[in-house]
Each structure stands twice: as structure tokens, then as C-alpha cells.
Design a protein around this motif. Structure first.
Motif, PDB file in Angstrom:
ATOM      1  N   ARG A 146      57.574  42.679  50.423  1.00 51.93           N
ATOM      2  CA  ARG A 146      58.593  42.794  49.381  1.00 51.93           C
ATOM      3  C   ARG A 146      59.765  41.860  49.662  1.00 51.93           C
ATOM      4  NH1 ARG A 146      57.957  44.180  44.480  1.00 51.93           N
ATOM      5  NH2 ARG A 146      60.224  43.911  44.467  1.00 51.93           N
ATOM      6  N   TYR A 147      59.811  41.253  50.887  1.00 51.84           N
ATOM      7  CA  TYR A 147      60.967  40.392  51.220  1.00 51.84           C
ATOM      8  C   TYR A 147      61.108  39.258  50.200  1.00 51.84           C
ATOM      9  CZ  TYR A 147      61.321  42.278  56.088  1.00 51.84           C
ATOM     10  OH  TYR A 147      61.485  43.061  57.202  1.00 51.84           O
ATOM     11  N   LEU A 148      59.991  38.532  49.929  1.00 50.06           N
ATOM     12  CA  LEU A 148      60.068  37.388  49.012  1.00 50.06           C
ATOM     13  C   LEU A 148      60.391  37.798  47.568  1.00 50.06           C
ATOM     14  CD1 LEU A 148      59.985  34.398  48.532  1.00 50.06           C
ATOM     15  CD2 LEU A 148      57.481  34.526  48.366  1.00 50.06           C
ATOM     16  N   PRO A 149      59.659  38.748  46.971  1.00 51.85           N
ATOM     17  CA  PRO A 149      60.021  39.115  45.600  1.00 51.85           C
ATOM     18  C   PRO A 149      61.460  39.627  45.494  1.00 51.85           C
ATOM     19  CG  PRO A 149      58.288  40.567  46.455  1.00 51.85           C
ATOM     20  CD  PRO A 149      58.411  39.424  47.392  1.00 51.85           C
ATOM     21  N   ASP A 150      61.939  40.314  46.523  1.00 54.46           N
ATOM     22  CA  ASP A 150      63.299  40.863  46.438  1.00 54.46           C
ATOM     23  C   ASP A 150      64.392  39.806  46.611  1.00 54.46           C
ATOM     24  OD1 ASP A 150      62.624  44.239  47.728  1.00 54.46           O
ATOM     25  OD2 ASP A 150      62.382  43.339  45.748  1.00 54.46           O
ATOM     26  N   ILE A 151      64.146  38.765  47.433  1.00 54.92           N
ATOM     27  CA  ILE A 151      65.171  37.721  47.536  1.00 54.92           C
ATOM     28  C   ILE A 151      65.261  36.962  46.204  1.00 54.92           C
ATOM     29  CG2 ILE A 151      63.685  35.885  48.496  1.00 54.92           C
ATOM     30  CD1 ILE A 151      66.047  35.078  50.294  1.00 54.92           C
ATOM     31  N   LYS A 152      64.112  36.814  45.537  1.00 55.42           N
ATOM     32  CA  LYS A 152      64.126  36.164  44.216  1.00 55.42           C
ATOM     33  C   LYS A 152      64.854  37.041  43.203  1.00 55.42           C
ATOM     34  CE  LYS A 152      60.190  33.124  44.913  1.00 55.42           C
ATOM     35  NZ  LYS A 152      58.783  32.805  44.588  1.00 55.42           N
ATOM     36  N   LEU A 153      64.708  38.362  43.358  1.00 51.31           N
ATOM     37  CA  LEU A 153      65.391  39.311  42.483  1.00 51.31           C
ATOM     38  C   LEU A 153      66.912  39.223  42.699  1.00 51.31           C
ATOM     39  CD1 LEU A 153      64.545  41.360  40.369  1.00 51.31           C
ATOM     40  CD2 LEU A 153      64.266  43.068  42.198  1.00 51.31           C
ATOM     41  N   PHE A 154      67.336  39.064  43.968  1.00 52.31           N
ATOM     42  CA  PHE A 154      68.773  38.904  44.250  1.00 52.31           C
ATOM     43  C   PHE A 154      69.308  37.693  43.498  1.00 52.31           C
ATOM     44  CE2 PHE A 154      69.256  42.295  47.022  1.00 52.31           C
ATOM     45  CZ  PHE A 154      68.422  42.247  48.119  1.00 52.31           C
ATOM     46  N   GLU A 155      68.537  36.584  43.517  1.00 49.19           N
ATOM     47  CA  GLU A 155      68.973  35.346  42.847  1.00 49.19           C
ATOM     48  C   GLU A 155      69.052  35.579  41.342  1.00 49.19           C
ATOM     49  OE1 GLU A 155      66.342  32.152  43.969  1.00 49.19           O
ATOM     50  OE2 GLU A 155      66.615  32.517  46.115  1.00 49.19           O
ATOM     51  N   GLU A 156      67.989  36.186  40.789  1.00 45.47           N
ATOM     52  CA  GLU A 156      67.935  36.411  39.337  1.00 45.47           C
ATOM     53  C   GLU A 156      69.069  37.326  38.865  1.00 45.47           C
ATOM     54  OE1 GLU A 156      63.159  36.168  39.757  1.00 45.47           O
ATOM     55  OE2 GLU A 156      63.999  37.991  38.877  1.00 45.47           O
ATOM     56  N   CYS A 157      69.421  38.307  39.681  1.00 50.08           N
ATOM     57  CA  CYS A 157      70.461  39.281  39.301  1.00 50.08           C
ATOM     58  C   CYS A 157      71.863  38.782  39.644  1.00 50.08           C
ATOM     59  CB  CYS A 157      70.218  40.629  39.984  1.00 50.08           C
ATOM     60  SG  CYS A 157      68.667  41.395  39.516  1.00 50.08           S
ATOM     61  N   GLY A 158      71.967  37.572  40.186  1.00 51.69           N
ATOM     62  CA  GLY A 158      73.286  37.008  40.525  1.00 51.69           C
ATOM     63  C   GLY A 158      74.012  37.805  41.586  1.00 51.69           C
TER      64      GLY A 158
END
Ligand SMILES: C[C@H](C[C@H]1O[C@@H](n2cnc3c(N)ncnc32)[C@H](O)[C@@H]1O)NC(=O)c1cc(-c2ccc(F)cc2)cc(O)c1O
Ligand SMILES: [Mg+2]
Length: 214
Positions: A146-158
Motif C-alpha cells: 500500500r506504500y506506493l498507492p498511498d504516496i500517490k494518493l497523498f500527491e493527488e489529495c494535495g
């Protein structure tokens, strides 16, 4: 019915540690894991690296993914300045129950909010539910895929700002190869590996610190 390992860990804390003393809670858990039962806390060796990074960042907003029993939660919370906003996410309700008791035994219940749920569902709710704009420090210690999908989620959510620091546990064991590849090759991060060992063992493991540059 037989108790669970987290329940036995809590008992060891209640038996060995001094109420309101975070250091004694940390020591009691490390002693339990070295002499009674191994458990997947970040541990003392990687925990010291975690301490140094938290101290260096001195964050105003902190997010931890994967509370488990609250060992790293206590390590982080004991170092934070008053007024720091600290949220930790855990989706196993039995672990939430144990973690809240261990954090309270350390006297740190007012420093951190333990939220039950999955990071994938909760990260997009950080702004509306907790009034967070960006996180200064994030500790990743949940499912390694989940590390990779969640870091991308952090970026998407600003949720990241220039200088936000992400520290990931277990990048070697169990391993997070896709995450490592991403943070080490992305121009948006400055990444550094801290070699250590899997908690309470001689197996190679380490922490990856990644600073968001955008
Ligand atoms: C994943 C666990 C830690 C906790 O994370 C929660 N969780 C999960 N996914 C989510 C989510 N998406 N959102 C919120 N919470 C979430 C879960 O319920 C666990 O309580 N950690 C590990 O599995 C872990 C395993 C090992 C390990 C190493 C060598 C071995 F031979 C065996 C195990 C070492 C470590 O240092 C770990 O950290
Ligand atoms: Mg871990």
C-alpha cells in the motif's frame, strides 16, 4: 479462549512499565519482543532512527499509517511539541483497542488521535475530517504493497508541501520494491536509505526517507 499477542504485549506493559512514562513503555515492549514473543513493532534500532528524523523535522502535522499496537506511535508522540496534530490509522479494530490502551498507559492519549479504518479510505478525508492541509511528517508502516498507492494518493489529495518528509519502514524486509523504485527515480523526491535490521533480529532491513520537492 487463548489471548492474542497484542493482548499479551499490553499485559507486559501494564506489568513492567510505569504509568505516564513513555520511555518505560517503549522498554517494556522491546523487552517483551526480545525475551518473550517477537512482534512487528519498528523496534529499538530502527526506532532510534525514527526518533532522530522526527526530532530533525520537528513537525506540526504528523500521519502514521499502520498503528499496530502503538509502539511507534508512542515513540513519535513523546517527541512532539505541544499543539502538534498527530493522526495514526489502523484498520484492525482489535489492534486499535490495544494501541489506545498502550498509548494511554504512556500518558500520550492527548497527543494523538487513533483512527480506525483503511488508509485508502481515510487519506482523502484528512482535510474535511481533521482540518489538515498538508502533513510535515508521514511514517509508513502498514501493508507494504500500500506504500506506493498511498504516496500517490497523498500527491493527488494535495497533502504534501515542499519539504514534507516521508519515512517508510520495512523497505527491505518484508520489502516495498515498487515504492522504492518510485521515490528513488521520481524527480519530485530526494530519497535516502538508512540501513538497519528487521526489529529484534539480525535480518537486513532499513528505513527510506523521502523529501517531497515540488
Ligand atoms: C501491516 C502491519 C502493521 C499494521 O498495519 C495495519 N494496516 C495494514 N494495512 C493498513 C491500511 N491500509 N490502513 C491502515 N492500517 C493498515 C495492520 O492491521 C497492522 O496492524 N505491519 C507488517 O505487516 C509488518 C510485518 C513485518 C514482518 C517482517 C518479517 C516477517 F517474517 C513477518 C512480518 C515487519 C514489520 O515491521 C511490519 O510493519
Ligand atoms: Mg514495520
Amino acid at each position: 479462549t487463548r489471548s492474542t499477542r497484542p493482548q499479551r504485549m499490553l499485559k507486559a506493559v501494564q506489568k513492567k512499565a510505569t504509568k505516564g512514562d513513555p520511555e518505560s513503555v517503549i522498554s517494556a515492549i522491546d523487552y517483551f519482543c526480545k525475551h518473550s514473543e517477537w512482534a512487528m513493532n519498528v523496534g529499538d534500532e530502527k526506532g532510534s532512527i525514527l526518533d532522530s528524523v522526527v526530532t530533525e523535522v520537528n513537525p506540526s502535522t504528523v500521519l502514521e499509517l499502520g498503528t499496530y499496537c502503538g509502539y511507534s506511535t508512542v515513540r513519535i508522540a513523546r517527541l512532539l511539541s505541544p499543539g502538534t496534530k498527530f493522526i495514526t490509522l489502523e484498520f484492525n479494530p482489535a489492534n486499535v483497542t490495544i494501541a489506545r490502551q498502550i498509548i494511554a498507559y504512556a500518558g500520550l492519549q492527548d497527543k494523538v488521535t487513533v483512527v480506525e479504518g483503511s488508509s485508502g479510505d481515510l487519506i482523502p478525508q484528512m482535510k474535511e475530517r481533521f482540518g489538515i492541509t498538508t502533513f510535515d511528517f508521514i511514517f509508513l508502516d502498514h501493508w507494504k504493497d500500500r506504500y506506493l498507492p498511498d504516496i500517490k494518493l497523498f500527491e493527488e489529495c494535495g497533502l504534501l508541501r515542499k519539504g514534507s518528509v516521508l519515512l517508510a519502514d520495512n523497505v527491505i524486509c518484508p520489502g516495498a520494491p515498487e515504492y522504492l523504485e518510485y521515490v528513488r527515480n521520481s524527480p519530485r523526491y530526494e530519497s535516502r536509505y538508512y540501513p538497519a535490521h528487521l526489529e529484534y533480529t539480525k535480518v537486513e532491513d532499513g528505513l527510506e526517507k523521502s523529501v517531497f520537492l515540488e
